[in-house]
Design an enzyme around this catalytic site. Structure first.
Site, short mmCIF file in Angstrom:
data_model
loop_
_atom_site.label_atom_id
_atom_site.label_comp_id
_atom_site.label_asym_id
_atom_site.label_seq_id
_atom_site.Cartn_x
_atom_site.Cartn_y
_atom_site.Cartn_z
N ARG A 1 0.87 -1.18 0.00
CA ARG A 1 0.00 0.00 0.00
C ARG A 1 0.90 1.23 0.00
O ARG A 1 1.52 1.55 1.01
CB ARG A 1 -0.87 -0.05 1.26
CG ARG A 1 -2.01 0.93 1.31
CD ARG A 1 -2.55 1.01 2.72
NE ARG A 1 -1.70 1.86 3.54
CZ ARG A 1 -1.41 1.65 4.83
NH1 ARG A 1 -1.91 0.61 5.47
NH2 ARG A 1 -0.64 2.48 5.49
N HIS B 1 -3.16 4.57 5.01
CA HIS B 1 -4.28 3.62 5.10
C HIS B 1 -5.58 4.28 4.62
O HIS B 1 -6.29 3.75 3.78
CB HIS B 1 -4.42 3.14 6.55
CG HIS B 1 -5.66 2.35 6.80
ND1 HIS B 1 -5.84 1.09 6.30
CD2 HIS B 1 -6.80 2.67 7.46
CE1 HIS B 1 -7.04 0.65 6.67
NE2 HIS B 1 -7.64 1.59 7.35
N TYR C 1 4.51 5.09 11.30
CA TYR C 1 4.84 3.69 11.60
C TYR C 1 5.60 2.99 10.46
O TYR C 1 5.93 1.82 10.58
CB TYR C 1 3.58 2.88 11.95
CG TYR C 1 2.46 2.97 10.91
CD1 TYR C 1 2.45 2.13 9.81
CD2 TYR C 1 1.43 3.90 11.05
CE1 TYR C 1 1.44 2.21 8.87
CE2 TYR C 1 0.41 3.99 10.11
CZ TYR C 1 0.42 3.15 9.02
OH TYR C 1 -0.57 3.23 8.08
C1 LIG Z 1 -14.28 -5.91 12.08
C2 LIG Z 1 -13.49 -4.63 12.00
N1 LIG Z 1 -12.54 -4.39 12.91
C3 LIG Z 1 -11.80 -3.25 12.82
C4 LIG Z 1 -12.04 -2.34 11.83
C5 LIG Z 1 -11.21 -1.07 11.73
N2 LIG Z 1 -10.33 -1.21 10.57
C6 LIG Z 1 -10.62 -0.64 9.40
S1 LIG Z 1 -9.52 -1.04 8.22
C7 LIG Z 1 -8.60 -1.95 9.29
C8 LIG Z 1 -7.34 -2.64 8.85
C9 LIG Z 1 -7.56 -3.50 7.67
O1 LIG Z 1 -6.36 -4.03 7.23
P1 LIG Z 1 -6.32 -5.03 6.03
O2 LIG Z 1 -7.41 -6.03 6.14
O3 LIG Z 1 -4.94 -5.54 5.92
O4 LIG Z 1 -6.69 -4.10 4.76
P2 LIG Z 1 -5.87 -2.87 4.17
O5 LIG Z 1 -6.45 -1.66 4.85
O6 LIG Z 1 -4.45 -3.07 4.48
O7 LIG Z 1 -6.12 -2.81 2.72
C10 LIG Z 1 -9.17 -1.97 10.55
C11 LIG Z 1 -8.62 -2.69 11.70
C12 LIG Z 1 -13.07 -2.63 10.91
N3 LIG Z 1 -13.35 -1.83 9.87
N4 LIG Z 1 -13.77 -3.79 11.01
#
Ligand SMILES: Cc1ncc(C[n+]2csc(CCOP(=O)(O)OP(=O)(O)O)c2C)c(N)n1
Length: 359
Positions: free
Chosen positions: A256, A260, A269
């Protein structure tokens, strides 16, 4: 072909290496028109993504999750879809939406806070994108089971990222898929971070693709910044699913490049040297060099592609911004059949406040 790559050994499927050199024995031999089209779709994705960030900074869009760096995984895989296949996407999937023909205006509208933007137009098979991490996985397996019951020969793709592999939903979905041999393609964009949480702390597994092995089906690690590898891998997995030969998990190894979301500051980080290393592997740049070496890219083509992308994007912004905002009452209206007293009091309070402000 994918079974030749053992996820337990970390063997990665790649066609275009970091220097844009082609492994000719794996060349999918796409027509020149397709190669140019794929490039223009990648440029449109990058342009639309960059514009969304600007709109957010100008207060014209809400929180937005950028796709920069993931264009090859999204565009390459989407290019392998059939009209009948289904997509269960996650929140960082702009390239998928663009390739599958979802109106960019609606995609923008959604991120501008209007839920109507997720109303999928007739004829497109795209489920509303999932913000709750991993929740789309069991739903995609349910849809794939329906395809099996109906003998419909439809493949169902579910996209998610490394963080989702730690959710219970992921494991339940994978288990069902393995047992019922559902026509799923689990496309995991392994982009190295779940917000600030690094991939190496997400799991003790060597690869994410090897998790499929535990559930009794094929997993394959693919270079997610190599658009040709992504296209070929997705095509093979989709054909296998449609033919009733069971699910596949693709781990697209990528990065990425952006924050985020617009509420994040990745510099807090991530080390800038790491980001610079990955910028050198920019999927768009790699594909452009390949096309140039092949003699089908020149400055004039680049200019046209960018002009067309900007035009598409500006038109979508104009259209999205001309959609009237939904009535504020909608915030309250759809949770209960009969609005409880507590909620109707809040609604009255809001209406009085807006009246006072002259809105
Ligand atoms: C069930 C849940 N827990 C926490 C969150 C908060 N949250 C939003 S995105 C994220 C991280 C997601 O990481 P990843 O699955 O690796 O996707 P990326 O953002 O890296 O594309 C979190 C913890 C959420 N949206 N849903």
């Amino acid at each position: 072909m994918l079974e030749r790559y053992d996820p337990l050994k970390g063997e990665m499927f790649q066609i275009l290496d970091e220097k844009a050199q082609l492994r000719s024995e794996l060349d999918p031999k796409l027509a020149e028109a397709d190669l140019k089209k794929i490039y223009s779709l990648m440029v449109t994705t990058r342009t639309a993504d960059t514009k969304a960030l600007k709109l957010q900074r100008q207060g014209r869009m809400g929180t937005y999750a950028p796709s920069r760096g993931q264009e090859a995984c999204q565009v390459g895989a989407a290019y392998a879809f059939n009209k009948t296949d289904w997509l269960f996407p996650y929140f960082r999937d702009l390239g998928m939406y663009i390739v599958l023909g979802y109106p960019l205006k609606d995609y923008y509208l959604y991120w501008m806070g209007n839920e109507a933007g997720m109303r999928c137009p007739e004829g497109l098979n795209i489920f509303p994108l999932a913000i709750p991490v991993g929740s789309q996985l069991p739903q995609s397996v349910g849809a794939a089971m329906a395809s099996n019951f109906r003998q419909a020969g439809i493949a169902v793709v579910c996209t998610f990222s490394d963080g989702a592999t730690s959710e219970g939903d992921f494991h339940e979905a994978m288990n069902f898929a393995g047992v019922f041999r559902t026509p799923n393609v689990f496309l995991c964009y392994d982009n190295q971070y779940a917000i600030s949480y690094p991939r190496k702390r997400q799991t003790a597994s060597f690869t994410l693709a090897q998790k499929a092995v535990a559930y009794g089906f094929q997993g394959v690690l693919v270079d997610g910044n190599d658009i040709l590898a992504m296209y070929v891998a997705a095509k093979e997995a989709l054909e296998k699913a449609r033919a009733g030969k069971g699910p596949t998990m693709i781990e697209a190894f990528t990065y990425r490049l952006a924050d985020h979301t617009t509420s994040d500051d990745a510099a807090k980080y991530r080390n800038s040297d790491e980001v610079k290393e990955w910028e050198k592997k920019d999927p768009l740049e790699r594909f452009r060099v390949y096309l140039k070496n092949k003699g089908i890219w020149d400055e004039a083509f680049e200019k046209t592609v960018h002009e067309q992308a900007s035009e598409t994007v500006e038109r979508a912004v104009e259209e999205a911004e001309s959609v009237p905002a939904p009535p504020l009452e909608d915030l309250f209206r759809f949770t209960y059949k009969q609005m409880p007293r507590k909620l109707s009091l809040q609604l009255e309070e809001l209406q009085a406040f807006l009246k006072e402000k002259g809105r």
